[in-house]
Design an enzyme around this catalytic site. Structure first.
Site, mmCIF file in Angstrom:
data_model
loop_
_atom_site.group_PDB
_atom_site.id
_atom_site.type_symbol
_atom_site.label_atom_id
_atom_site.label_comp_id
_atom_site.label_asym_id
_atom_site.label_seq_id
_atom_site.Cartn_x
_atom_site.Cartn_y
_atom_site.Cartn_z
ATOM 1 N N LYS A 202 0.839 -1.200 0.000
ATOM 2 C CA LYS A 202 0.000 0.000 0.000
ATOM 3 C C LYS A 202 0.871 1.246 0.000
ATOM 4 O O LYS A 202 2.094 1.176 0.147
ATOM 5 C CB LYS A 202 -0.921 -0.021 1.226
ATOM 6 C CG LYS A 202 -0.166 -0.059 2.547
ATOM 7 C CD LYS A 202 -1.108 -0.212 3.738
ATOM 8 C CE LYS A 202 -0.305 -0.238 5.035
ATOM 9 N NZ LYS A 202 -1.176 -0.278 6.225
ATOM 10 N N MET B 52 12.159 23.760 2.000
ATOM 11 C CA MET B 52 11.223 22.964 1.212
ATOM 12 C C MET B 52 11.912 22.158 0.116
ATOM 13 O O MET B 52 11.587 20.988 -0.109
ATOM 14 C CB MET B 52 10.141 23.862 0.593
ATOM 15 C CG MET B 52 9.074 23.097 -0.167
ATOM 16 S SD MET B 52 7.806 24.157 -0.905
ATOM 17 C CE MET B 52 7.014 24.816 0.561
ATOM 18 N N ARG C 131 -9.753 0.011 15.282
ATOM 19 C CA ARG C 131 -9.565 0.797 14.071
ATOM 20 C C ARG C 131 -10.527 0.301 13.000
ATOM 21 O O ARG C 131 -11.489 0.976 12.675
ATOM 22 C CB ARG C 131 -8.099 0.728 13.611
ATOM 23 C CG ARG C 131 -7.750 1.729 12.541
ATOM 24 C CD ARG C 131 -6.261 1.760 12.251
ATOM 25 N NE ARG C 131 -5.767 0.520 11.658
ATOM 26 C CZ ARG C 131 -4.531 0.375 11.190
ATOM 27 N NH1 ARG C 131 -3.662 1.365 11.277
ATOM 28 N NH2 ARG C 131 -4.148 -0.770 10.665
ATOM 29 N N TYR D 252 17.171 29.462 6.635
ATOM 30 C CA TYR D 252 16.074 30.134 7.342
ATOM 31 C C TYR D 252 16.356 30.250 8.836
ATOM 32 O O TYR D 252 16.856 29.320 9.470
ATOM 33 C CB TYR D 252 14.770 29.359 7.141
ATOM 34 C CG TYR D 252 14.128 29.582 5.789
ATOM 35 C CD1 TYR D 252 13.738 30.860 5.370
ATOM 36 C CD2 TYR D 252 13.911 28.504 4.933
ATOM 37 C CE1 TYR D 252 13.153 31.049 4.134
ATOM 38 C CE2 TYR D 252 13.322 28.691 3.686
ATOM 39 C CZ TYR D 252 12.944 29.973 3.303
ATOM 40 O OH TYR D 252 12.359 30.155 2.073
#
Length: 343
Positions: free
Chosen positions: A36, A290, A127, A242
């Site tokens: 998956k 990013m 779940r 940053y």
């Protein structure tokens, strides 16, 4: 046609070896594969093809869109999230089996004249799945069930809940039409043979994750690699990135590489992660942004624009360094990578 400045080096031999290790640890039980989330981020079609070649015969995905992607391979696939009304055309086409999770899904399958299915039992995770009492109430009568399965909540740690789930699931042995029973995920395989039943369903460990020490021989499968955009000189006292979280203590040589948190190289690696150029370690300096990461390259004078740098990504160590789970590190790998499988 351009190629990406990002690539995943994927070790096909390690993937196959990991499956064989898990298969051997599963004893007499068959060993399947969870593919998956796009094969845990590595490419579901490529992964399933290689695992089938290694001997795997049972595959598990989350959704019908994932099942449709694998359909041309002609594999035995189970869809863990069951069937919505919208899924019925694909489900009835026979490309995969639904894992029925609720009385409503069972009724939907019956009403459509569906054939072979799997069924999920909730033994404590709360779940997905029928409760044990529901499963014994007669709701499964008449269903053509291949696999009756449940899912362990805490298999990566030694807690009483593992034994409680095992006992609850074992109570269903021989009390339905199911041909096979399945409980163990990757970590569950490490809990020992009692958890294997007829079929195991590893995911994480196939791809290099190590959820328990019993799986310490699992091999690394994936290594991200990024190209250098620019090599630059940074004088002593200047900051990088940053929020100026890193200040150069001395004149430094820095390389900016084409990777960032948009690609799954998360901010948790800021000031902690490490690149590699051969045997030379290239520490991450400053904050991961990013699309770009800065690495110190003083020890690599021959490294320049366009060269490739590998990132340390052995999953247990990378998880400990970044604060992310091994699962997140895999499935977070972005679509901008070009996959490069090695034999």
């Amino acid at each position: 046609m351009t190629t990406s400045p990002l690539r995943l080096r994927l070790d096909a031999a390690a993937l196959a070896s990991n499956w064989r290790t898990l298969d051997a640890m599963s004893g007499s039980a068959a060993c399947g594969a969870a593919v998956k989330a796009n094969g845990y981020g590595l490419g579901a079609v490529d992964v399933a093809t290689r695992l089938a070649r290694a001997g795997c015969r049972d595959f598990f995905v989350a959704t019908w869109a994932e099942a449709a992607e694998l359909a041309p391979l002609g594999l035995s696939v189970s869809v863990l999230h069951g069937i919505r009304a919208e899924d019925m055309p694909l489900a009835l086409s026979g490309i995969a089996r639904p894992v029925l999770n609720s009385p409503a899904q069972i009724e939907r399958w019956r009403a459509a004249g569906g054939g072979v299915c799997d069924v999920m039992i909730d033994t404590g995770m709360n779940r997905l799945g029928l409760s044990v009492d529901q499963a014994l109430s007669g709701v499964l009568t008449g269903l053509e069930i291949d696999v009756l399965m449940s899912h362990l909540a805490c298999a990566d740690v030694d807690v009483a809940m593992n034994g409680a789930q095992l006992a609850a699931f074992a109570e269903l042995r021989g009390r339905s039409s199911a041909q096979r029973m399945s409980l163990a995920n990757s970590a569950g395989i490490g809990l020992g043979p009692d958890y294997a039943f007829d079929l195991t369903r590893p995911g994480l460990a196939l791809y290099g994750g190590v959820p328990r020490e019993e799986l310490a021989t699992i091999q690394q499968v994936v290594t991200p690699e990024a190209q250098i955009v620019q090599r630059r000189y940074v004088p002593a006292g200047a900051s990088i990135g940053y929020n100026a979280t890193f200040t150069a203590a001395h004149d430094a040589e820095i390389a900016i590489i084409n990777i960032g948190y948009a690609d799954g190289y998360f901010r948790g690696f800021s000031g902690i992660g490490c690149g590699r150029w051969g045997d030379v370690a290239l520490p991450v300096v400053g904050r991961v942004s990013m699309d770009l990461v800065a690495i110190a390259v003083d020890r690599a004078p021959g490294l320049g624009e366009g060269d490739w740098v590998a990132l340390d990504y052995a999953l247990p160590a990378a998880a400990a360094a970044s604060g992310m789970s091994q699962y997140e590190l895999l499935v977070g790998l972005g679509r901008r990578f070009d996959p490069h499988w090695t034999a």
